[in-house]
Scaffold this motif. Structure first.
Motif, mmCIF file in Angstrom:
data_model
loop_
_atom_site.group_PDB
_atom_site.id
_atom_site.type_symbol
_atom_site.label_atom_id
_atom_site.label_comp_id
_atom_site.label_asym_id
_atom_site.label_seq_id
_atom_site.Cartn_x
_atom_site.Cartn_y
_atom_site.Cartn_z
ATOM 1 N N GLU A 185 0.805 -1.221 0.000
ATOM 2 C CA GLU A 185 0.000 0.000 0.000
ATOM 3 C C GLU A 185 0.841 1.275 0.000
ATOM 4 O O GLU A 185 0.339 2.356 -0.297
ATOM 5 N N ILE A 186 2.112 1.165 0.360
ATOM 6 C CA ILE A 186 2.995 2.327 0.438
ATOM 7 C C ILE A 186 3.591 2.625 -0.937
ATOM 8 O O ILE A 186 4.061 1.720 -1.633
ATOM 9 N N ALA A 187 3.577 3.903 -1.322
ATOM 10 C CA ALA A 187 4.108 4.297 -2.630
ATOM 11 C C ALA A 187 5.636 4.322 -2.600
ATOM 12 O O ALA A 187 6.241 4.836 -1.659
ATOM 13 N N ILE A 188 6.239 3.733 -3.625
ATOM 14 C CA ILE A 188 7.696 3.750 -3.762
ATOM 15 C C ILE A 188 8.058 4.340 -5.117
ATOM 16 O O ILE A 188 7.586 3.884 -6.162
ATOM 17 N N ARG A 189 8.902 5.377 -5.080
ATOM 18 C CA ARG A 189 9.452 5.977 -6.298
ATOM 19 C C ARG A 189 10.956 5.728 -6.267
ATOM 20 O O ARG A 189 11.597 5.875 -5.231
ATOM 21 N N VAL A 190 11.521 5.367 -7.399
ATOM 22 C CA VAL A 190 12.946 5.018 -7.470
ATOM 23 C C VAL A 190 13.686 6.093 -8.264
ATOM 24 O O VAL A 190 13.335 6.372 -9.414
ATOM 25 N N ASP A 191 14.699 6.692 -7.645
ATOM 26 C CA ASP A 191 15.498 7.732 -8.297
ATOM 27 C C ASP A 191 16.918 7.197 -8.522
ATOM 28 O O ASP A 191 17.668 6.994 -7.576
ATOM 29 N N VAL A 192 17.261 7.028 -9.787
ATOM 30 C CA VAL A 192 18.553 6.428 -10.137
ATOM 31 C C VAL A 192 19.648 7.489 -10.281
ATOM 32 O O VAL A 192 20.830 7.169 -10.281
ATOM 33 N N ASN A 193 19.252 8.762 -10.417
ATOM 34 C CA ASN A 193 20.237 9.849 -10.560
ATOM 35 C C ASN A 193 21.287 9.541 -11.623
ATOM 36 O O ASN A 193 22.476 9.723 -11.415
ATOM 37 N N GLN A 194 20.843 9.024 -12.770
ATOM 38 C CA GLN A 194 21.682 8.735 -13.937
ATOM 39 C C GLN A 194 22.574 7.497 -13.748
ATOM 40 O O GLN A 194 23.359 7.151 -14.623
ATOM 41 N N GLY A 195 22.458 6.812 -12.589
ATOM 42 C CA GLY A 195 23.433 5.795 -12.203
ATOM 43 C C GLY A 195 23.471 4.545 -13.058
ATOM 44 O O GLY A 195 24.503 3.855 -13.081
ATOM 45 N N TRP A 196 22.383 4.222 -13.741
ATOM 46 C CA TRP A 196 22.406 3.028 -14.593
ATOM 47 C C TRP A 196 22.937 3.332 -15.996
ATOM 48 O O TRP A 196 23.025 2.431 -16.832
ATOM 49 N N LYS A 197 23.231 4.592 -16.227
ATOM 50 C CA LYS A 197 23.971 5.074 -17.407
ATOM 51 C C LYS A 197 23.224 4.964 -18.726
ATOM 52 O O LYS A 197 23.071 5.941 -19.442
ATOM 53 N N ASN A 198 22.808 3.755 -19.117
ATOM 54 C CA ASN A 198 22.244 3.569 -20.461
ATOM 55 C C ASN A 198 20.966 2.744 -20.402
ATOM 56 O O ASN A 198 20.630 2.137 -19.379
#
Length: 375
Positions: A185-198
């Motif tokens: 029920e809890i909202a999760i947003r994922v911020d990669v900050n460009q880290g996965w590159k491509n």
């Protein structure tokens, strides 16, 4: 009314705990506070929090640009004439949005105080009554992030922004651990900050996360790879948000034309302040894009400025301005009704600045004054 003096304070804002993202770990946040005085005695405050990895500006560089380039060009100008002020700044120096944001925010604070209105009433009027506050989870070991998330749920938080962007396998474990701990029920947003590159790496990660029920995934690829965002959006089940890839209207136009994101993260430090942020929100609204007002981890001053934009626009549906909650000491008194933010109707930014705390946190400072012949 004329700008008669500009005072610059380079400060260090102490954090309760280190703030860790894919490209850096912060023990404190370096900021530049700008105090703008007018010949009518009205004073406004602005803020610049630079990020070399996002706009190419540094704390020291922003300070020098404000002192040597922007302060002289806006001195003696009318702070109410915000379109003209931005034109002067843009003609004087290319880019430098964080430095320009500090001047812009201070001028809006002055405008609000002059007219005895909160800033949101000057840019469209109040639309939202409140926003839920999202707790930001710094990068740590999977179990550490999960335990922190569970503790924040107990405090009333119902959404999380997870910082990831190291190696894919560990990032996947982090996200899975938090989802398992807090439930569905809890909202999760994922911020990669460009880290996965491509896009290839990002799609590998997202395929493993299909059962994690994510609200959205933010900036998985490097900032300038708009086409990579297009590919991920076409091949992934998750909504995509663009952050570092959006700075101003040119990037927004490309994002709209290529349908490169489902949501955009507008930050005052990236675009140049309140006035440019409002323009971006209108541009996004025309294209049917939802917006978020994001954070560079500013003090009460910069955070309040972002909230005023957010509260005034229908297209802005989320905020992530939690800097003041992370600081053990702050120069202002922006109030949070955790887990919500509800702005007051005080004029200007609605923030009282603590001069004693400003002196305590200041590393160095200087002032620029209006010359006699311009008075």
């Amino acid at each position: 009314m004329k700008i008669s003096a500009i005072h610059l304070y380079a400060i260090h804002l102490p954090l309760h705990v280190p703030f860790v993202v894919s490209y850096h770990s912060y023990d404190y946040m370096p900021s530049v506070i700008v105090k703008v005085e007018t010949d009518e005695g009205i004073v406004g405050y602005g803020e610049a929090v630079a990020d070399e990895h996002v706009t190419g500006e540094s704390w020291e560089g922003v300070y020098q640009i404000l002192k040597n380039t922007l302060a002289p060009v806006v001195m003696g100008k009318n702070p109410m004439e915000i379109e003209k002020l931005h034109d002067h700044m843009n003609k004087t120096i290319y880019g430098a949005p964080t430095a320009k944001a500090a001047i812009d925010i201070a001028c809006f604070d002055i405008m609000g105080k002059k007219l005895q209105q909160p800033v949101y009433q000057l840019i469209g009027g109040r639309y939202h009554d409140e926003f839920p506050i999202t707790h930001v989870l710094s990068i740590a070991e999977p179990e550490e992030m999960a335990v922190e998330a569970a503790a924040m749920v107990e405090q009333g938080y119902c959404s999380f922004k997870m910082k990831v962007g190291t190696n894919v396998s560990l990032d996947v474990k982090r996200i899975q651990a938090v989802r398992s701990k807090v439930g569905e029920e809890i909202a999760i947003r994922v911020d990669v900050n460009q880290g996965w590159k491509n896009s290839a790496t990002a799609l590998t990660a997202l395929k493993q996360l299909q059962d994690c029920n994510l609200d959205w995934v933010e900036q998985p690829v490097v900032a300038d790879d708009i086409d990579g965002m297009v590919e991920i959006k076409a091949k992934s089940v998750f909504p995509l948000m663009i952050d570092e890839g959006l700075k101003g209207p040119r990037e927004m136009l490309e994002i709209i034309q290529k349908r490169a994101a489902d949501k955009v993260n507008i930050k005052l430090m990236k675009c140049g302040g309140i006035y440019p942020a409002v323009k971006l929100a209108h541009q996004a609204e025309l294209a049917g894009l939802e917006c978020q007002i994001g954070s560079m981890v500013e003090s009460s001053i910069g955070s309040a400025a972002g909230f005023h934009v957010a509260f005034s626009k229908k297209a802005i549906t989320s905020v992530e301005l939690t800097g003041p909650l992370k600081f053990s000491k702050d120069v202002g008194n922006l109030h949070y009704d955790v887990p919500f933010i509800r702005l007051t109707d005080k004029p200007g930014l609605g923030v009282d600045v603590n001069d004693e705390m400003m002196r305590e946190l200041t590393v160095f400072h200087e002032s620029v004054y209006l010359k006699e012949e311009n008075v």
